[in-house]
Design an enzyme around this catalytic site. Sequence first.
Site, PDB file in Angstrom:
ATOM      1  N   GLY A  12     -27.561  17.836 -28.330  1.00 62.89           N
ATOM      2  CA  GLY A  12     -26.987  18.383 -26.856  1.00 62.89           C
ATOM      3  C   GLY A  12     -25.705  17.827 -26.621  1.00 62.89           C
ATOM      4  O   GLY A  12     -25.042  18.047 -25.532  1.00 62.89           O
ATOM      5  N   ASN A  14     -23.026  19.625 -27.538  1.00 62.60           N
ATOM      6  CA  ASN A  14     -22.235  20.565 -26.950  1.00 62.60           C
ATOM      7  C   ASN A  14     -22.600  20.854 -25.389  1.00 62.60           C
ATOM      8  O   ASN A  14     -21.672  21.284 -24.741  1.00 62.60           O
ATOM      9  CB  ASN A  14     -22.235  22.151 -27.651  1.00 62.60           C
ATOM     10  CG  ASN A  14     -21.366  22.073 -28.770  1.00 62.60           C
ATOM     11  OD1 ASN A  14     -20.452  22.194 -28.796  1.00 62.60           O
ATOM     12  ND2 ASN A  14     -22.110  21.698 -30.200  1.00 62.60           N
ATOM     13  N   ARG A  66     -45.130  34.885 -33.081  1.00 63.57           N
ATOM     14  CA  ARG A  66     -43.561  34.800 -32.737  1.00 63.57           C
ATOM     15  C   ARG A  66     -43.509  35.948 -31.831  1.00 63.57           C
ATOM     16  O   ARG A  66     -42.507  35.680 -31.065  1.00 63.57           O
ATOM     17  CB  ARG A  66     -42.983  35.052 -34.085  1.00 63.57           C
ATOM     18  CG  ARG A  66     -41.410  35.029 -33.997  1.00 63.57           C
ATOM     19  CD  ARG A  66     -40.933  33.876 -33.436  1.00 63.57           C
ATOM     20  NE  ARG A  66     -40.944  32.732 -34.059  1.00 63.57           N
ATOM     21  CZ  ARG A  66     -40.022  31.598 -34.044  1.00 63.57           C
ATOM     22  NH1 ARG A  66     -39.203  31.619 -33.006  1.00 63.57           N
ATOM     23  NH2 ARG A  66     -40.151  30.440 -34.508  1.00 63.57           N
ATOM     24  N   ASN A 108     -22.840  31.982 -28.568  1.00 60.84           N
ATOM     25  CA  ASN A 108     -23.260  31.260 -29.849  1.00 60.84           C
ATOM     26  C   ASN A 108     -22.014  30.238 -30.202  1.00 60.84           C
ATOM     27  O   ASN A 108     -20.936  30.848 -30.388  1.00 60.84           O
ATOM     28  CB  ASN A 108     -24.122  31.722 -30.708  1.00 60.84           C
ATOM     29  CG  ASN A 108     -24.383  30.931 -31.903  1.00 60.84           C
ATOM     30  OD1 ASN A 108     -24.945  29.760 -31.444  1.00 60.84           O
ATOM     31  ND2 ASN A 108     -24.313  31.124 -33.027  1.00 60.84           N
ATOM     32  N   HIS A 110     -21.012  28.338 -33.466  1.00 62.27           N
ATOM     33  CA  HIS A 110     -21.533  28.144 -34.865  1.00 62.27           C
ATOM     34  C   HIS A 110     -20.328  27.087 -35.702  1.00 62.27           C
ATOM     35  O   HIS A 110     -19.070  27.465 -35.510  1.00 62.27           O
ATOM     36  CB  HIS A 110     -21.373  29.510 -35.566  1.00 62.27           C
ATOM     37  CG  HIS A 110     -21.782  29.240 -37.197  1.00 62.27           C
ATOM     38  ND1 HIS A 110     -23.281  29.323 -37.308  1.00 62.27           N
ATOM     39  CD2 HIS A 110     -21.280  29.165 -38.284  1.00 62.27           C
ATOM     40  CE1 HIS A 110     -23.326  29.027 -38.752  1.00 62.27           C
ATOM     41  NE2 HIS A 110     -22.070  28.873 -39.281  1.00 62.27           N
ATOM     42  N   GLU A 148     -27.561  41.738 -32.618  1.00 60.09           N
ATOM     43  CA  GLU A 148     -28.843  41.743 -33.294  1.00 60.09           C
ATOM     44  C   GLU A 148     -28.879  41.046 -34.631  1.00 60.09           C
ATOM     45  O   GLU A 148     -29.965  40.577 -35.151  1.00 60.09           O
ATOM     46  CB  GLU A 148     -29.420  43.184 -33.783  1.00 60.09           C
ATOM     47  CG  GLU A 148     -29.223  44.258 -32.476  1.00 60.09           C
ATOM     48  CD  GLU A 148     -27.969  44.667 -32.156  1.00 60.09           C
ATOM     49  OE1 GLU A 148     -27.006  44.705 -33.116  1.00 60.09           O
ATOM     50  OE2 GLU A 148     -27.491  44.737 -30.991  1.00 60.09           O
ATOM     51  N   GLY A 149     -27.538  40.922 -35.235  1.00 59.47           N
ATOM     52  CA  GLY A 149     -27.541  40.361 -36.412  1.00 59.47           C
ATOM     53  C   GLY A 149     -27.417  38.744 -36.502  1.00 59.47           C
ATOM     54  O   GLY A 149     -27.512  37.973 -35.423  1.00 59.47           O
TER      55      GLY A 149
HETATM   56  C1  GAR Z   1     -23.649  22.302 -33.527  1.00 59.60           C
HETATM   57  O1  GAR Z   1     -22.943  21.744 -34.607  1.00 59.60           O
HETATM   58  C2  GAR Z   1     -23.718  23.650 -33.570  1.00 59.60           C
HETATM   59  O2  GAR Z   1     -22.416  24.399 -33.796  1.00 59.60           O
HETATM   60  C3  GAR Z   1     -24.725  23.933 -34.523  1.00 59.60           C
HETATM   61  O3  GAR Z   1     -25.632  22.964 -34.219  1.00 59.60           O
HETATM   62  C4  GAR Z   1     -25.014  21.763 -33.681  1.00 59.60           C
HETATM   63  C5  GAR Z   1     -25.678  21.268 -32.545  1.00 59.60           C
HETATM   64  O4  GAR Z   1     -25.311  19.985 -32.062  1.00 59.60           O
HETATM   65  N1  GAR Z   1     -25.163  25.194 -34.325  1.00 59.60           N
HETATM   66  C6  GAR Z   1     -25.671  25.919 -35.293  1.00 59.60           C
HETATM   67  O5  GAR Z   1     -25.680  25.494 -36.343  1.00 59.60           O
HETATM   68  C7  GAR Z   1     -25.913  27.403 -34.946  1.00 59.60           C
HETATM   69  N2  GAR Z   1     -26.168  28.270 -36.038  1.00 59.60           N
HETATM   70  P1  GAR Z   1     -25.338  19.494 -30.600  1.00 59.60           P
HETATM   71  O6  GAR Z   1     -26.936  19.873 -30.403  1.00 59.60           O
HETATM   72  O7  GAR Z   1     -25.084  17.994 -30.542  1.00 59.60           O
HETATM   73  O8  GAR Z   1     -24.544  20.345 -29.505  1.00 59.60           O
END
Ligand code: GAR
Length: 208
Positions: A12, A14, A66, A108, A110, A148-149
């Site tokens: 968490g 972010n 799911r 999101n 990434h 959706e992708g």
């Molecule tokens: C972050 O690096 C985020 O970009 C990545 O997971 C991490 C979560 O860290 N997300 C992905 O890879 C999505 N495809 P956090 O829980 O410390 O924010």
Amino acid sequence: MLRVVVCVSGGGTNLQAILDAIDAGKVTNAQVVAVISNNPGVKALTRAENHGIPGICISPKDYESRAVYNQALTDIISEQDPDLIVLAGFLVKIPEQMVAKFSNRIVNIHPSLIPAFCGVGYYGLKVHEKVLERGAKITGATVHFVNEGMDEGPIIAQKAVAVEDGDTPEVLQRRVMEQAEWILLPGAIDDIANGRIEVVDNKVRRIK
Ligand code: GAR
């Protein structure tokens, strides 16, 4: 005031960056109304609690299939009446019905420069492992709307980060977070909350 629901799976950081940016007035017109996790007991839920924000855990393990989980997740998020859903390290594929219901209202983060090092199997530390395996010299992070992708929606913002000799996946992950993710994600929320961007022909553009 934009009602923001943040979805998390782990540490968490972010989420923390978003909460700190709101507290500091760097993100305006937005409030985090709930934090949703698919994993119980993660640090992200503690961060929410420390901030007085309701944290809700909804784990696929507690559902018979799911499909049933996907509907429950969509329902729980809908109950929060969100204007914006932020996937901040949320490692669950977003159900089709949720994407349809919240079109261009899910973002999101990434940890790479999309379209490099993204898609199925690219998440968290794995992304940085692949970057180092390939010997890339530049990586970074991307904030995008969710369609959706997998990692394919309209790109809102990107920031490049240097790969340095001797980097481990952990060291590179930390640099990408510090130099890109924790800046880009609050910035994108601020842009959305203040009506500065729009999606036209599947691309994001700034409103002049
Ligand atoms: C972050 O690096 C985020 O970009 C990545 O997971 C991490 C979560 O860290 N997300 C992905 O890879 C999505 N495809 P956090 O829980 O410390 O924010």
